[in-house]
Enzyme design. Structure first.
Site, mmCIF file in Angstrom:
data_model
loop_
_atom_site.group_PDB
_atom_site.id
_atom_site.type_symbol
_atom_site.label_atom_id
_atom_site.label_comp_id
_atom_site.label_asym_id
_atom_site.label_seq_id
_atom_site.Cartn_x
_atom_site.Cartn_y
_atom_site.Cartn_z
ATOM 1 C CG ASP A 241 -2.163 0.908 0.966
ATOM 2 O OD1 ASP A 241 -2.110 1.741 0.037
ATOM 3 O OD2 ASP A 241 -3.146 0.822 1.716
HETATM 4 C C1 BGC Z 1 -5.018 3.340 -0.046
HETATM 5 C C2 BGC Z 1 -5.130 2.296 -1.142
HETATM 6 C C3 BGC Z 1 -5.021 2.986 -2.480
HETATM 7 C C4 BGC Z 1 -3.719 3.751 -2.551
HETATM 8 C C5 BGC Z 1 -3.506 4.456 -3.873
HETATM 9 C C6 BGC Z 1 -3.807 4.243 -0.209
HETATM 10 O O1 BGC Z 1 -3.874 5.323 0.645
HETATM 11 O O2 BGC Z 1 -4.985 2.697 1.203
HETATM 12 O O3 BGC Z 1 -6.335 1.617 -1.034
HETATM 13 O O4 BGC Z 1 -5.122 2.042 -3.503
HETATM 14 O O5 BGC Z 1 -3.719 4.726 -1.525
HETATM 15 O O6 BGC Z 1 -4.356 5.514 -4.023
#
Ligand code: BGC
Length: 719
Positions: A241
């Site tokens: 993530d």
């Molecule tokens: C989130 C993810 C997301 C990623 C990209 C993160 O803050 O937890 O779910 O895919 O950002 O935007």
């Protein structure tokens, strides 16, 4: 494309660059992605013909910027219903269609990976991202998310099943240590991931921010290599993530192949460049060729399948009109009718007064990475007018003007720079005078009150008025509308435009009907109007329990300790999540898991259970015995005998949504359940205890219509 040959031609430098993203596009001085608004990109190695690939969110639609500088063209993407509403449909076919449409939009806008679906378990009603997740139950999550993955990937675009694992809250999500037993992990939190991986083969998995039993998920070899790859046979690549973890070397060694979005030092000033750290570790021999090659291989094996790699000429012109129809259809399958005392459906002749700012600012979906930028969202007022419902326009005009005035004044949306997102302050609901409510109750047949909520990434919801509870002005509005309309023998309907449960018990008696359209995407107003008119019969059922009182919930430790700034959260309720808890410990919910009313009625008959070597098969008939046509969702719960370990009272092991049944029409339902899926996790294996298994066929987890038992012999299954 011969991946091994490419690897043999790559320099160590190139390999290290490939396993780290290029930095968050469009922020911190990083250039925009070629698909503006995308969340990440991989590093291109042109001399070897490896293009960059584009990653964009997310569960409710392709999240890219709708506008680009010096470009008149618009890049809107369809806003589909939130995942919780997709789950309320219990309809695998429509979720496949949604996935396919989203996959197509991703492909036509130049995106290679859609950062969805998200299947974290809805452990607590206050998790700020529940709307992005499916259910409190792993089977329902897994079945629908598998269809979603299959839908997206049928377009030749990858998915990223996230957030792996036990990321069930937003409070301190990047550092919180989630303490959870292996049984609860295997049976609840890992279960959905396991089945989706085995069944739908997502191209990628996104490891979660949190620690799991002391170790960051993105740095856990047990999770990413032993469980995911060795036990489940995952063949794609794992990405972190965004900015997760604290050690890129450990990430690669653990099997977290791609570190996203790269340049963590952009956000965490105390962090070094991941590329430098990986190089240093490689030079010292801490990161071996084999470890680095494993990640490079996992990434390349997938990259070669992407549209970018194949040189796909995307049109920037997906068929938004036909996708809008799919969005509408999905929402129509997911609307849940919670209460209905002679209110719905109503005819076009019915005169209605709409109350609540949510009729203007209807919430299509949540905030953060799960947000979307569609061409339009039809609000409830517009939907009612478009469908020719006789709306009290005097009241509507007051709302229109007041909302505009408030949003230009005291309640202006503002930016939260640290979250890089717009905050939209909640509007007060004391907009309509007592005289106007009185007048409306004289002129109209029904009063309709819209209650809306929005939440999103970074923050959990609050156990406060205006969030989990009604605000004072919402409560007063409901009381006044209820009093005035009821005095005249007229009915009141509440529309819950929300992303997760709110408290209802204290005000349920004020209204005669409650419709739960969740956050239904861009077609909101149309689909809500059509549900009210009976254009279709609501057929959604709850994928999550609505407790009577917050103090009834099982996840008492949410969001962890110490209270003011949690560092650790212990899942003391263990496997007793959602209905598994309410049913086993005799706690009466307000609306149970699997609950949803219809305009018609269904009868269940002729249960038959057959046993085969590896599975049992149940069959029964569902008959529409009411006056409307409609669909029914039948649920199979199994009550297993106690063995060495305790078992929940019952667990969902299968379900089936019928086609639209005409009055008196019968559909024969057959559901297969693998014996392995009836087993419990005990001492590092799945054990099917010997004894009597009660098969309970229900219209909800509490409304059990048919039961019978079957004797099963003990069996053990390897993990
Ligand atoms: C989130 C993810 C997301 C990623 C990209 C993160 O803050 O937890 O779910 O895919 O950002 O935007």
């Amino acid at each position: 494309m011969d991946v091994e040959k490419i690897i043999s031609q790559m320099t160590v430098d190139e390999k290290i660059k490939l396993v780290v993203g290029v930095g968050l596009p469009g922020m911190f001085g990083n250039p925009h992605s070629r698909v503006q608004g995308a969340a990440g990109e991989t590093y291109p190695i042109e001399r070897l013909g490896i293009p960059s690939t584009v990653h964009a969110d997310g569960p409710a639609g392709v999240r890219i910027d709708p506008e680009r500088k010096n470009d008149d063209k618009k890049y809107h993407a369809t806003a589909f219903p939130i995942a919780t509403m997709l789950a309320s449909s219990w309809n695998k076919d429509i979720v496949f269609e949604v996935g396919k449409a989203m996959g197509n939009e991703a492909k036509e806008y130049g995106v290679d990976f859609l950062l969805a679906p998200a299947i974290n378990i809805q452990r607590n009603p206050l998790c700020g991202r529940n709307f992005e997740y499916y259910s409190e139950d792993p089977l329902l999550s897994e079945e629908l998310a598998s269809s979603f993955v299959e839908g997206v990937q049928s377009e030749g675009v990858g998915t990223s099943l996230k957030h792996f694992v036990a990321n069930n809250q937003e409070t301190n999500r990047m550092t919180i240590d989630t303490i959870v037993s292996e049984r609860a992990l295997r049976e609840i939190y890992l279960k959905g991931f396991e089945i989706v991986v085995k069944k739908a083969k997502p191209w990628t998995i996104m490891s979660a921010y949190n620690k799991l039993n002391g170790k960051y998920c993105s740095q856990s070899k047990w999770l990413l290599t032993d469980v995911l790859r060795k036990q489940w046979g995952f063949e794609g690549f794992v990405m972190s993530d965004w900015y997760a973890g604290d050690n890129p070397v450990e990430q690669i060694k653990a099997g977290n192949d791609l570190i996203m979005p790269g340049k963590t030092y952009n956000v965490f000033k105390n962090r070094k460049d991941e590329i430098e750290e990986l190089k240093a570790a490689y030079e010292k021999g801490e990161l071996t060729d084999e470890e680095l090659n494993n990640s490079v291989r996992a990434i390349l094996n997938i990259l070669v399948k992407t549209p970018s790699f194949k040189g796909y000429k995307y049109s920037n012109n997906p068929d938004l009109n036909s996708h809008a129809k799919i969005s509408y259809k999905a929402a129509s399958e997911g609307i849940v009718l919670l209460k209905n005392e002679d209110v719905l459906p109503f005819s076009k002749e019915t005169k209605v007064a709409l109350f609540g700012t949510g009729q203007i600012e209807t919430i299509k979906g949540g905030l953060g990475s799960g947000d979307t930028h569609p061409k339009y969202t039809i609000n409830i007022l517009e939907g009612f007018i478009e469908r020719d419902i006789k709306v009290d326009m005097e009241i509507a005009e007051i709302y229109k003007n007041k909302v505009k005035e408030l949003r230009n004044g005291e309640f202006k949306p503002y930016m939260i720079p640290e979250f890089n997102r717009i905050q939209i302050p909640m509007l007060p609901e004391d907009i309509i005078s007592d005289e106007n409510i009185e007048k409306a109750s004289e002129k109209n047949d029904f009063g309709i009150v819209v209650i809306s909520r929005i939440s999103g990434e970074f923050e959990d919801r609050k156990l406060d008025k205006g969030d989990y509870y009604l605000s004072d002005s919402e409560k007063t509005l409901l009381e006044k509308v209820s009093k005035k309309f009821h005095e005249k023998g007229k009915k009141v309907l509440a529309i819950l435009n929300i992303g997760a449960p709110i408290e209802i018990s204290s005000w349920i008696d004020l209204v005669d009907a409650i419709l739960l359209p969740w956050q239904p995407g861009q077609e909101a107003g149309r689909v809500i109007a059509d549900a009210c008119l009976g254009v279709f019969t609501p057929s959604g059922k709850l994928p999550t329990t609505f407790p009577k009182d917050y103090s009834d919930i099982p996840s008492k430790s949410f969001p962890g300790t110490p209270k003011d700034n949690p560092t650790e959260v212990t899942y003391e309720e263990d496997i007793y999540v959602g209905y598994r808890y309410y049913d086993t410990f005799g706690v009466e919910p307000l609306f149970e898991f699997g609950f949803g009313l219809s305009y018609t009625k269904f009868e269940y008959n002729n249960l038959n259970i057959e046993k085969f070597d590896d599975y049992i098969q149940v069959s029964f008939d569902i008959k529409n015995v009411g006056n409307y046509k409609g669909k029914e969702i039948a649920q199979v719960y199994v009550k297993a005998p106690k063995g060495k370990i305790d078992k929940p009272f019952q667990e969902l092991k299968g379900f089936y949504k019928t086609k639209t049944l005409e009055p008196q029409e019968i559909e024969k339902v057959t559901i297969k359940m693998n014996l392995k899926d009836l087993a419990s996790f005990c001492e590092n294996k799945w054990i099917l205890d010997e004894g009597k298994y009660e098969i309970r066929i229900g219209a909800s987890s509490k409304d059990i219509r048919l039961t019978n038992s079957i004797h099963l012999c003990r069996k053990e299954f390897e993990i």
